[in-house]
Design an enzyme around this catalytic site. Sequence first.
Site, mmCIF file in Angstrom:
data_model
loop_
_atom_site.group_PDB
_atom_site.id
_atom_site.type_symbol
_atom_site.label_atom_id
_atom_site.label_comp_id
_atom_site.label_asym_id
_atom_site.label_seq_id
_atom_site.Cartn_x
_atom_site.Cartn_y
_atom_site.Cartn_z
ATOM 1 N N TYR A 81 0.559 -1.611 -0.229
ATOM 2 C CA TYR A 81 0.003 0.315 -0.178
ATOM 3 C C TYR A 81 1.241 1.461 -0.005
ATOM 4 O O TYR A 81 1.532 1.225 0.840
ATOM 5 C CB TYR A 81 -0.712 -0.566 1.301
ATOM 6 C CG TYR A 81 -1.482 1.064 1.333
ATOM 7 C CD1 TYR A 81 -1.446 1.858 2.325
ATOM 8 C CD2 TYR A 81 -3.135 1.212 0.756
ATOM 9 C CE1 TYR A 81 -2.190 3.407 2.388
ATOM 10 C CE2 TYR A 81 -4.191 2.884 0.974
ATOM 11 C CZ TYR A 81 -3.201 4.015 1.346
ATOM 12 O OH TYR A 81 -4.061 4.592 2.081
ATOM 13 N N ASP A 130 9.341 2.462 -1.396
ATOM 14 C CA ASP A 130 8.362 3.215 -0.033
ATOM 15 C C ASP A 130 8.678 3.051 1.173
ATOM 16 O O ASP A 130 8.703 1.793 1.859
ATOM 17 C CB ASP A 130 6.988 2.730 -0.391
ATOM 18 C CG ASP A 130 5.613 3.590 0.376
ATOM 19 O OD1 ASP A 130 4.662 3.008 0.337
ATOM 20 O OD2 ASP A 130 6.645 3.472 1.814
ATOM 21 N N LYS A 134 5.600 9.538 7.828
ATOM 22 C CA LYS A 134 5.163 8.771 9.352
ATOM 23 C C LYS A 134 6.791 8.970 10.417
ATOM 24 O O LYS A 134 6.654 10.232 10.726
ATOM 25 C CB LYS A 134 5.322 7.286 9.998
ATOM 26 C CG LYS A 134 4.280 6.703 8.815
ATOM 27 C CD LYS A 134 3.971 5.703 9.211
ATOM 28 C CE LYS A 134 3.170 5.081 7.808
ATOM 29 N NZ LYS A 134 1.648 5.058 7.715
HETATM 30 P P1 KE4 Z 1 -0.085 8.599 4.308
HETATM 31 O O1 KE4 Z 1 -0.520 9.523 3.178
HETATM 32 O O2 KE4 Z 1 -1.350 7.267 5.087
HETATM 33 O O3 KE4 Z 1 0.406 9.579 5.335
HETATM 34 O O4 KE4 Z 1 0.464 7.479 3.956
HETATM 35 C C1 KE4 Z 1 0.561 6.439 3.065
HETATM 36 C C2 KE4 Z 1 1.299 5.069 2.856
HETATM 37 C C3 KE4 Z 1 2.431 4.962 2.080
HETATM 38 N N1 KE4 Z 1 3.406 3.619 2.478
HETATM 39 C C4 KE4 Z 1 2.961 3.063 3.133
HETATM 40 C C5 KE4 Z 1 4.160 1.870 3.441
HETATM 41 C C6 KE4 Z 1 2.208 3.016 3.923
HETATM 42 O O5 KE4 Z 1 2.037 1.903 5.444
HETATM 43 C C7 KE4 Z 1 1.409 3.990 3.786
HETATM 44 C C8 KE4 Z 1 0.039 4.538 5.249
HETATM 45 N N2 KE4 Z 1 -0.206 3.384 5.692
HETATM 46 C C9 KE4 Z 1 -1.714 3.047 6.790
HETATM 47 C C10 KE4 Z 1 -1.419 1.878 7.199
HETATM 48 N N3 KE4 Z 1 -0.109 1.210 6.764
HETATM 49 C C11 KE4 Z 1 -2.257 4.478 7.388
HETATM 50 C C12 KE4 Z 1 -3.207 3.879 8.279
HETATM 51 C C13 KE4 Z 1 -4.252 5.261 7.188
HETATM 52 O O6 KE4 Z 1 -4.871 4.996 5.958
HETATM 53 O O7 KE4 Z 1 -5.096 5.703 8.618
#
Ligand code: KE4
Length: 430
Positions: free
Chosen positions: A144, A239, A267
């Site tokens: 993701y 990523d 993060k």
């Molecule tokens: P954000 O747009 O949520 O800051 O990041 C997206 C993203 C990109 N790459 C990886 C490997 C990620 O895990 C994420 C976002 N992680 C999720 C949980 N695994 C965020 C939780 C949520 O969307 O509330």
Amino acid sequence: MQFEKSHAAFQKAKRLIPGGVNSPARAFGAVGGQPLFIARGEGAYLYDIDGNCFIDYVASWGPMILGHAHPEVVAAVESAVRRGTSFGAPTEAETELAELIVEAFPSIERVRLVNSGTEAAMSAIRLARAYTGRDLIVKFAGNYHGHVDSLLVAAGSSATTLGVPSSPGVTAGTAKDTLVLEYNDVVGLEEAFAQWGSQIAAVIVEPVAGNMGVVKAQADFRQALRELTSQHGALLIFDEVITGFRVCYGGAQTLFGIQPDLTILGKILGGGLPIGAYGGRADIMDQMLPSGKVFQAGTLSGNPLATAAGIATLKVLRQTNPYPYLEQLSTRLAVGLEQAAKEAEIPVCIGWFGSMMTLFFTSEPVVDWPSARRCNTQQYAQYFWGMLRRGVYLPCSQFEALFISAAHTPDHIDTTITAAKQVMKELKQR
Ligand code: KE4
């Protein structure tokens, strides 16, 4: 343990916010029941609005590697906020954070700050297409990278957890430029390059997946990723939104000895404030406006509060090097959870890397999305609630990672293991 105030808050939220949450990952959809509303966090603890206290292993889905409300992060943000919250003009803090990133990641010569991991992924994809003049993007099932249309094709986070592997609203025209392959499948990757190699702009991959649960990219797969992209003139995008500053200060690429062409971060980089970043070789990054012609912009990119929190967080990580300690705690937890499951004769498999971990309810090793999907998600949901009622706050999905912070102690781990032993026994009796 009662959750009356959270339930009331959730009913009110649902009247104003779709599903009562600002991100589906928090909705408890995969485990049933209603989400808890959090009042505050402190160190390794979360406190909900009913006054319940939990040992927190979600860590805001990764950012809180130092624990909640770390004094140096709080002080940095308090100081910054008194000077104003946003200017729409460059600040030296952005350059300082960029310097810390470039120093930590040898593959990154230039970096652009944005406001989320999604924005970082979206921008890196656009840049890769512009730099190569090609359209196709390769991603992997169970990975993701945020909710940009072109990558919401078998996303591996809440979209899949909610049984919606590709989202309504993503057009066929968009999805057709995305190839979705199996993680750790070298043959599949070779076949894709044999067929499409001259059209592939980039391959984007989580070097250690966190969004199907924790699954490591195996050595032959990592080597194939780097060799095939180089051979065919495609860019390799790591990523490291989760793994950056998590699995080690320089991310998975440092541990694996692989230099991707572009890296996306988020993060931990913001210490819990909204942030993302994408960076890589100067000849690629300098294609971005205003040095080049590729457009990307953002009102709050490099925001003074987010950069203050990020700088403080990275400086504490650099000064204290908590990674050996985190490894010790993770080992203690992994061994304890495996023992708890073994005593109760519950089949589990642990996916674990650094201070990120998933307890998979399955008897087979989890190496890709198909094997992850075969997990007993109903049993995970029962485990989740059993642990929650014993004061342990775990990710509300089998397909997420739990995170250990520098604020956790061996006592926290032992309390967690004791709870797991009780819950596993309950599961056995069901
Ligand atoms: P954000 O747009 O949520 O800051 O990041 C997206 C993203 C990109 N790459 C990886 C490997 C990620 O895990 C994420 C976002 N992680 C999720 C949980 N695994 C965020 C939780 C949520 O969307 O509330």
